[in-house]
Design a protein around this motif. Structure first.
Motif, PDB file in Angstrom:
ATOM      1  N   UNK A 161      48.770  26.528  24.213  1.00 24.31           N
ATOM      2  CA  UNK A 161      47.400  26.587  24.730  1.00 24.31           C
ATOM      3  C   UNK A 161      46.715  25.231  24.612  1.00 24.31           C
ATOM      4  N   UNK A 162      46.896  24.566  23.475  1.00 25.41           N
ATOM      5  CA  UNK A 162      46.281  23.251  23.273  1.00 25.41           C
ATOM      6  C   UNK A 162      46.944  22.210  24.175  1.00 25.41           C
ATOM      7  N   UNK A 163      48.252  22.333  24.385  1.00 25.24           N
ATOM      8  CA  UNK A 163      48.950  21.399  25.283  1.00 25.24           C
ATOM      9  C   UNK A 163      48.428  21.538  26.707  1.00 25.24           C
ATOM     10  N   UNK A 164      48.170  22.768  27.132  1.00 23.28           N
ATOM     11  CA  UNK A 164      47.598  23.002  28.473  1.00 23.28           C
ATOM     12  C   UNK A 164      46.219  22.356  28.560  1.00 23.28           C
ATOM     13  N   UNK A 165      45.397  22.589  27.526  1.00 19.91           N
ATOM     14  CA  UNK A 165      44.055  21.995  27.500  1.00 19.91           C
ATOM     15  C   UNK A 165      44.142  20.473  27.568  1.00 19.91           C
ATOM     16  N   UNK A 166      45.015  19.899  26.776  1.00 20.72           N
ATOM     17  CA  UNK A 166      45.181  18.444  26.736  1.00 20.72           C
ATOM     18  C   UNK A 166      45.601  17.911  28.104  1.00 20.72           C
ATOM     19  N   UNK A 167      46.560  18.571  28.736  1.00 14.99           N
ATOM     20  CA  UNK A 167      47.031  18.137  30.054  1.00 14.99           C
ATOM     21  C   UNK A 167      45.905  18.212  31.085  1.00 14.99           C
ATOM     22  N   UNK A 168      45.164  19.317  31.074  1.00 13.63           N
ATOM     23  CA  UNK A 168      44.108  19.480  32.071  1.00 13.63           C
ATOM     24  C   UNK A 168      42.984  18.484  31.860  1.00 13.63           C
ATOM     25  N   UNK A 169      42.703  18.161  30.604  1.00 12.15           N
ATOM     26  CA  UNK A 169      41.670  17.173  30.312  1.00 12.15           C
ATOM     27  C   UNK A 169      42.097  15.800  30.827  1.00 12.15           C
ATOM     28  N   UNK A 170      43.344  15.430  30.551  1.00 13.11           N
ATOM     29  CA  UNK A 170      43.813  14.103  30.955  1.00 13.11           C
ATOM     30  C   UNK A 170      43.962  13.970  32.460  1.00 13.11           C
ATOM     31  N   UNK A 171      44.248  15.086  33.145  1.00 13.24           N
ATOM     32  CA  UNK A 171      44.393  15.031  34.602  1.00 13.24           C
ATOM     33  C   UNK A 171      43.116  15.441  35.319  1.00 13.24           C
ATOM     34  N   UNK A 172      42.069  15.759  34.520  1.00 14.47           N
ATOM     35  CA  UNK A 172      40.761  16.126  35.062  1.00 14.47           C
ATOM     36  C   UNK A 172      40.865  17.301  36.031  1.00 14.47           C
ATOM     37  N   UNK A 173      41.711  18.276  35.683  1.00 18.64           N
ATOM     38  CA  UNK A 173      41.873  19.470  36.509  1.00 18.64           C
ATOM     39  C   UNK A 173      40.707  20.420  36.270  1.00 18.64           C
ATOM     40  N   UNK A 174      40.579  21.436  37.152  1.00 17.86           N
ATOM     41  CA  UNK A 174      39.441  22.343  37.023  1.00 17.86           C
ATOM     42  C   UNK A 174      39.729  23.486  36.052  1.00 17.86           C
ATOM     43  N   UNK A 175      38.678  24.211  35.731  1.00 18.86           N
ATOM     44  CA  UNK A 175      38.759  25.290  34.746  1.00 18.86           C
ATOM     45  C   UNK A 175      39.662  26.426  35.203  1.00 18.86           C
ATOM     46  N   UNK A 176      39.769  26.640  36.519  1.00 15.58           N
ATOM     47  CA  UNK A 176      40.604  27.743  37.023  1.00 15.58           C
ATOM     48  C   UNK A 176      42.056  27.589  36.581  1.00 15.58           C
ATOM     49  N   UNK A 177      42.538  26.356  36.534  1.00 16.62           N
ATOM     50  CA  UNK A 177      43.926  26.139  36.110  1.00 16.62           C
ATOM     51  C   UNK A 177      44.112  26.494  34.640  1.00 16.62           C
ATOM     52  N   UNK A 178      43.115  26.195  33.821  1.00 18.73           N
ATOM     53  CA  UNK A 178      43.189  26.566  32.405  1.00 18.73           C
ATOM     54  C   UNK A 178      43.204  28.079  32.256  1.00 18.73           C
ATOM     55  N   UNK A 179      42.309  28.756  32.960  1.00 23.07           N
ATOM     56  CA  UNK A 179      42.264  30.221  32.898  1.00 23.07           C
ATOM     57  C   UNK A 179      43.608  30.824  33.292  1.00 23.07           C
ATOM     58  N   UNK A 180      44.175  30.336  34.379  1.00 22.21           N
ATOM     59  CA  UNK A 180      45.454  30.876  34.871  1.00 22.21           C
ATOM     60  C   UNK A 180      46.579  30.598  33.881  1.00 22.21           C
TER      61      UNK A 180
END
Length: 198
Positions: A161-180
């Protein structure tokens, strides 16, 4: 700014300026001059309050790591409410994104700051380490309530879960990808349990 006039909240003003420089220009562009120009203060003011740039960056990293860890600390209190995936995603999204993004980018460029942050906040209570512990504690609470399978590997789920958060933060992805992604992680734990039982 005239000499001799106190600037309220100067540390936070300088930290916010450093964050803006990192987010806009990248951590490699972070310098004392870049920070003071961004903050709109005299060039020497940073060095009047910090020994050198390393001292300033350490203080900034400690401050933002504390902010990030504090945002996740209440996650275990959500146990038993809503759904596990929704609670987890919501809690991860409450972490101040600019602070986490700038901190992650800075620590990638300056890994020597990590032990300095740990020296102040503790090995497992700083930044993403603390978030990972909060996620694991939350999942353990949900496991006790029967909402997460007993066979689930909580430490691995927390890390993922933290790795997903870290990746999305660094790639500036949207919240929908984190939720999914969070929703996808939790059923996989249940499926592993079913395969083990059968």
């Amino acid at each position: 700014m005239p000499r001799g006039i106190a600037i309220p909240q100067l540390r936070q003003q300088l930290f916010a300026a450093a964050e803006q420089v990192v987010l806009r220009d990248g951590p490699a562009r972070l310098s004392g001059r870049a920070v003071t120009v961004e903050a709109g203060v005299a060039a020497g003011l940073l060095y009047a309050h910090f020994t050198d740039l390393d001292d300033f960056l350490t203080a900034y990293a400690v401050d933002r790591a504390f902010t990030v860890s504090a945002a996740a600390a209440a996650l275990p209190e959500r146990a038993g409410r809503a759904t596990v995936a929704a609670n987890l995603a919501d809690a991860l999204l409450t972490i101040p994104r600019p602070a986490l993004t700038a901190l992650a980018k800075l620590l990638i460029l300056r890994p020597d700051l990590v032990p300095r942050v740990h020296a102040v906040l503790g090995e497992e209570t700083a930044g993403l380490d603390a978030v990972e512990r909060s996620v694991a504690a939350y999942l353990a609470a949900e496991q006790r309530l029967g909402r997460v399978p007993q066979a689930a590997d909580l430490a691995s789920l927390a890390l993922a879960a933290v790795a997903v958060l870290h990746h999305l933060v660094l790639t500036e992805a949207d919240a929908d990808r984190l939720n999914a992604a969070v929703a996808a992680l939790l059923p996989s734990a249940a499926e592993r349990r079913l395969r083990t039982v059968h």
